[in-house]
Design an enzyme around this catalytic site. Structure first.
Site, PDB file in Angstrom:
ATOM      1  N   SER A  72      41.994 -28.642 -15.737  1.00 25.96           N
ATOM      2  CA  SER A  72      42.595 -27.968 -16.891  1.00 25.96           C
ATOM      3  C   SER A  72      43.790 -27.135 -16.459  1.00 25.96           C
ATOM      4  O   SER A  72      43.873 -26.655 -15.331  1.00 25.96           O
ATOM      5  CB  SER A  72      41.576 -27.066 -17.580  1.00 25.96           C
TER       6      SER A  72
HETATM    7  N1  SAH Z   1      36.498 -27.819 -15.662  1.00 23.64           N
HETATM    8  C1  SAH Z   1      37.201 -28.913 -15.056  1.00 23.64           C
HETATM    9  C2  SAH Z   1      37.905 -29.746 -16.103  1.00 23.64           C
HETATM   10  C3  SAH Z   1      37.735 -31.191 -15.858  1.00 23.64           C
HETATM   11  S1  SAH Z   1      38.152 -32.255 -17.199  1.00 23.64           S
HETATM   12  C4  SAH Z   1      38.142 -28.428 -13.966  1.00 23.64           C
HETATM   13  O1  SAH Z   1      38.319 -27.206 -13.827  1.00 23.64           O
HETATM   14  O2  SAH Z   1      38.673 -29.243 -13.217  1.00 23.64           O
HETATM   15  C5  SAH Z   1      36.596 -32.363 -18.044  1.00 23.64           C
HETATM   16  C6  SAH Z   1      35.459 -32.984 -17.313  1.00 23.64           C
HETATM   17  O3  SAH Z   1      34.387 -33.127 -18.238  1.00 23.64           O
HETATM   18  C7  SAH Z   1      35.709 -34.370 -16.737  1.00 23.64           C
HETATM   19  O4  SAH Z   1      35.467 -34.353 -15.356  1.00 23.64           O
HETATM   20  C8  SAH Z   1      34.703 -35.251 -17.470  1.00 23.64           C
HETATM   21  O5  SAH Z   1      34.138 -36.281 -16.655  1.00 23.64           O
HETATM   22  C9  SAH Z   1      33.643 -34.264 -17.875  1.00 23.64           C
HETATM   23  N2  SAH Z   1      32.783 -34.663 -18.996  1.00 23.64           N
HETATM   24  C10 SAH Z   1      33.145 -35.302 -20.143  1.00 23.64           C
HETATM   25  N3  SAH Z   1      32.060 -35.498 -20.920  1.00 23.64           N
HETATM   26  C11 SAH Z   1      30.989 -34.979 -20.254  1.00 23.64           C
HETATM   27  C12 SAH Z   1      29.602 -34.912 -20.518  1.00 23.64           C
HETATM   28  N4  SAH Z   1      29.051 -35.410 -21.628  1.00 23.64           N
HETATM   29  N5  SAH Z   1      28.794 -34.315 -19.605  1.00 23.64           N
HETATM   30  C13 SAH Z   1      29.314 -33.807 -18.442  1.00 23.64           C
HETATM   31  N6  SAH Z   1      30.613 -33.858 -18.142  1.00 23.64           N
HETATM   32  C14 SAH Z   1      31.455 -34.442 -19.018  1.00 23.64           C
END
Ligand code: SAH
Length: 223
Positions: A72
């Site tokens: 993010s």
């Molecule tokens: N907080 C992260 C943001 C990553 S983007 C950071 O700081 O890097 C969001 C993430 O949510 C992705 O890695 C994606 O695989 C995950 N995601 C999407 N749907 C999900 C679900 N149902 N359960 C767990 N993770 C999920």
């Protein structure tokens, strides 16, 4: 990941000065919680992206982390963290969507314990390596579809969701403690997404829509 004091601190575009400037820009954009700003000036974001991307780590941009996912944007991390902590300190926080692990690392400096779940094994393994190498010991991880939350460790004083579901899963409402707050972007892949702040009172849930946002979609199942 092999780390030295120098690679953690960074040089040039990954140096402390660059991190301080990022925090200054976040303050200029309206982030007011000094603890959040100080934490973001200290967590080495350049170690949460691929090496080829490290010199861009302190731009206010989301960046690819593989598997079609993104770390993010710093502003989103700062704002969501600030919202979560606005009404006082939190003990147990659940994050859905570990991704690179950066949001968890920031939270780990500001709350007692972070529980974070991720549905993509490869990303979770890399994030686990980072937590270990950087000694973020109060972050607990789980390979799971976050639609189910993490009941055995709930209820949580705070829940932060970093992918956008169409609707907030029931389990997340259920696992939010009374007095707790949840920050979650809602809306589908091709839809407008809104950042919601949901608070649980003794009488039910209160919902506030805060801003238009753009997150990767919340998907079900594991991969
Ligand atoms: N907080 C992260 C943001 C990553 S983007 C950071 O700081 O890097 C969001 C993430 O949510 C992705 O890695 C994606 O695989 C995950 N995601 C999407 N749907 C999900 C679900 N149902 N359960 C767990 N993770 C999920």
């Amino acid at each position: 990941m092999i780390l030295t004091a120098r690679s953690i601190t960074g040089v040039g575009m990954t140096s402390q000065r660059t991190r301080d400037r990022m925090a200054d820009r976040l303050r200029d954009r309206g982030i007011v919680d000094e603890n959040v700003l100080e934490t973001m000036a200290s967590v080495p974001r350049h170690l949460f992206v691929d090496e080829a991307m490290a010199t861009r780590a302190y731009e206010d941009a989301s960046l690819p982390i593989g598997e079609g996912q993104t770390i993010s944007q710093p502003y989103a991390v700062a704002r969501m963290t600030e919202l979560l902590l606005e009404d006082g300190p939190k003990r147990r926080v659940l994050e859905v969507g570990t991704g690179s692990g950066y949001q968890s690392a920031v939270l780990s400096q500001l709350v007692d314990t972070v529980f974070t779940v991720e549905r993509i094994k490869n990303l979770l393994n890399k994030a686990r390596d980072r937590f270990k190498a950087l000694e973020y010991r109060n972050v607990h991880t789980r390979y799971s579809d976050g639609s189910w939350g993490w009941a055995s460790n709930g209820p949580f004083d705070g829940i932060i969701v970093t992918a956008a579901p169409r609707n907030v899963p029931d389990a997340l409402y259920e696992q939010l403690a009374i007095g707790g707050r949840m920050v979650v972007p809602v809306g589908g892949k091709f839809q407008q997404q809104s950042l919601l702040l949901i608070t649980r009172t003794a009488h039910g849930f209160e919902e506030k829509t805060l801003a238009d946002v753009k997150f990767v979609p919340f998907l079900s199942g594991k991969s």
